[in-house]
Design an enzyme around this catalytic site. Sequence first.
Site, PDB file in Angstrom:
ATOM      1  N   LYS A  13       0.851  -1.199   0.000  1.00  0.00           N
ATOM      2  CA  LYS A  13       0.000   0.000   0.000  1.00  0.00           C
ATOM      3  C   LYS A  13       0.879   1.237   0.000  1.00  0.00           C
ATOM      4  CE  LYS A  13       0.817   1.294   4.524  1.00  0.00           C
ATOM      5  NZ  LYS A  13       1.613   2.468   4.901  1.00  0.00           N
ATOM      6  N   PRO A  97       9.780  -4.349   0.371  1.00  0.00           N
ATOM      7  CA  PRO A  97      10.855  -4.214   1.355  1.00  0.00           C
ATOM      8  C   PRO A  97      10.315  -3.948   2.757  1.00  0.00           C
ATOM      9  CG  PRO A  97      10.705  -2.242  -0.016  1.00  0.00           C
ATOM     10  CD  PRO A  97       9.742  -3.232  -0.587  1.00  0.00           C
ATOM     11  N   GLY A 101       7.321   1.561   4.683  1.00  0.00           N
ATOM     12  CA  GLY A 101       6.057   2.308   4.704  1.00  0.00           C
ATOM     13  C   GLY A 101       5.064   1.784   3.692  1.00  0.00           C
ATOM     14  N   LEU A 102       5.296   0.526   3.239  1.00  0.00           N
ATOM     15  CA  LEU A 102       4.440  -0.065   2.209  1.00  0.00           C
ATOM     16  C   LEU A 102       3.567  -1.182   2.764  1.00  0.00           C
ATOM     17  CD1 LEU A 102       7.091  -0.248  -0.671  1.00  0.00           C
ATOM     18  CD2 LEU A 102       5.227   1.399  -0.456  1.00  0.00           C
ATOM     19  N   GLY A 103       3.680  -1.455   4.058  1.00  0.00           N
ATOM     20  CA  GLY A 103       2.774  -2.401   4.716  1.00  0.00           C
ATOM     21  C   GLY A 103       2.993  -3.861   4.365  1.00  0.00           C
ATOM     22  N   GLY A 104       4.197  -4.227   3.941  1.00  0.00           N
ATOM     23  CA  GLY A 104       4.432  -5.608   3.489  1.00  0.00           C
ATOM     24  C   GLY A 104       4.081  -6.657   4.536  1.00  0.00           C
ATOM     25  N   GLY A 105       4.625  -6.513   5.733  1.00  0.00           N
ATOM     26  CA  GLY A 105       4.364  -7.500   6.793  1.00  0.00           C
ATOM     27  C   GLY A 105       2.876  -7.545   7.138  1.00  0.00           C
ATOM     28  N   SER A 106       2.221  -6.395   7.108  1.00  0.00           N
ATOM     29  CA  SER A 106       0.789  -6.331   7.434  1.00  0.00           C
ATOM     30  C   SER A 106      -0.046  -7.029   6.366  1.00  0.00           C
ATOM     31  CB  SER A 106       0.339  -4.872   7.540  1.00  0.00           C
ATOM     32  OG  SER A 106       1.085  -4.205   8.528  1.00  0.00           O
ATOM     33  N   ASP A 139      -2.011  -1.519  10.487  1.00  0.00           N
ATOM     34  CA  ASP A 139      -2.219  -1.523   9.031  1.00  0.00           C
ATOM     35  C   ASP A 139      -2.889  -2.793   8.516  1.00  0.00           C
ATOM     36  OD1 ASP A 139      -1.029   0.931   8.763  1.00  0.00           O
ATOM     37  OD2 ASP A 139       0.866   0.172   7.960  1.00  0.00           O
TER      38      ASP A 139
END
Length: 299
Positions: A13, A97, A101-106, A139
């Site tokens: 995101k 990555p 701030g792209l919410g990957g883990g979420s 997130d």
Amino acid sequence: MSGEPLVARCPAKINLALRVLRRLDDGYHELDTVFQAIDLHDRLELRPGGDLLLECDAPGVPTDGENLVLRAARLLAEHAGLVDPPGAALRLVKQIPAQGGLGGGSSDAAAALRLFALHWDLRLDEAELHSLARRLGADVPFFLVGGTARGSGRGDRIEALPHFGERSLVLGLPPFGVPTGELFSRLADRLTLPGIGVSLPLFSGLKWPPENDFGFMVNDLEAVVFDDWPELGRFRDALLEAGAAKALLSGSGSTVYGIFDSEDRAREASNRLSPSFASWSVVTANTIEQGAEVLTPDR
Ligand code: C5P
């Protein structure tokens, strides 16, 4: 022992806007934000059978119980009262990555909730999934919805919005991350900064979707982040010089993105900026309408 894998796509995101309204008693911050899903994806595969195990292709991503994917599985099992649930081999293929701030883990965690709900044949309604998602991170609920959505509270109360539209983006991913928790605590040390306590909620009088009026796109965290990581501010300026209609920090960073009129313009800008930001990954992306979803739900 092994069956057909279930496969989920976990999109990243960006935040189209992020206002910090106030600090809450528990140290979290009340936000008013607009999330937008984009077509940069992780992939999570679940192969039924054996013990519950996670492998990941990205070095540095924990594969023990700390990983949000395994925490999501544990939380779901607990919620459903499963004492010794059937295991699975999980494979996580990372493109998003960490600390960007792209919410990957979420997004991975939201996908894990959907995958395990299928694997264990649990009939949960969306409200139950949302309340579990919220416990995994602020997130995570957004990724159950995807597309364009407004987040209030800690950013975890989600209201779907009409799609922002198909937009061409350039993302600048620097070779370092920004730790969200630490960043928010730095914000608390700087209560004099414009942003905290003075921001107004988004959307007063705003027409949605806003077509080409990007005035609502502000991020209160930029003040702190660009101060401490000036290279990110320089990338924002370079995006604007390269023709971006708007450029903004995503979440608490470290990703900075720009919106362009067309895919061609975005590609040109990314080619132009790459040499000057040689240690960065400068890539094009598009907005999408989906969230974290299972691709092979044959049952
Ligand atoms: O919820 P999540 O674990 O993703 O948040 C990471 C950190 O970011 C929190 O520990 C908190 O310090 C900060 N945060 C905040 N206010 C929010 C969301 C996150 O202060 N609304």
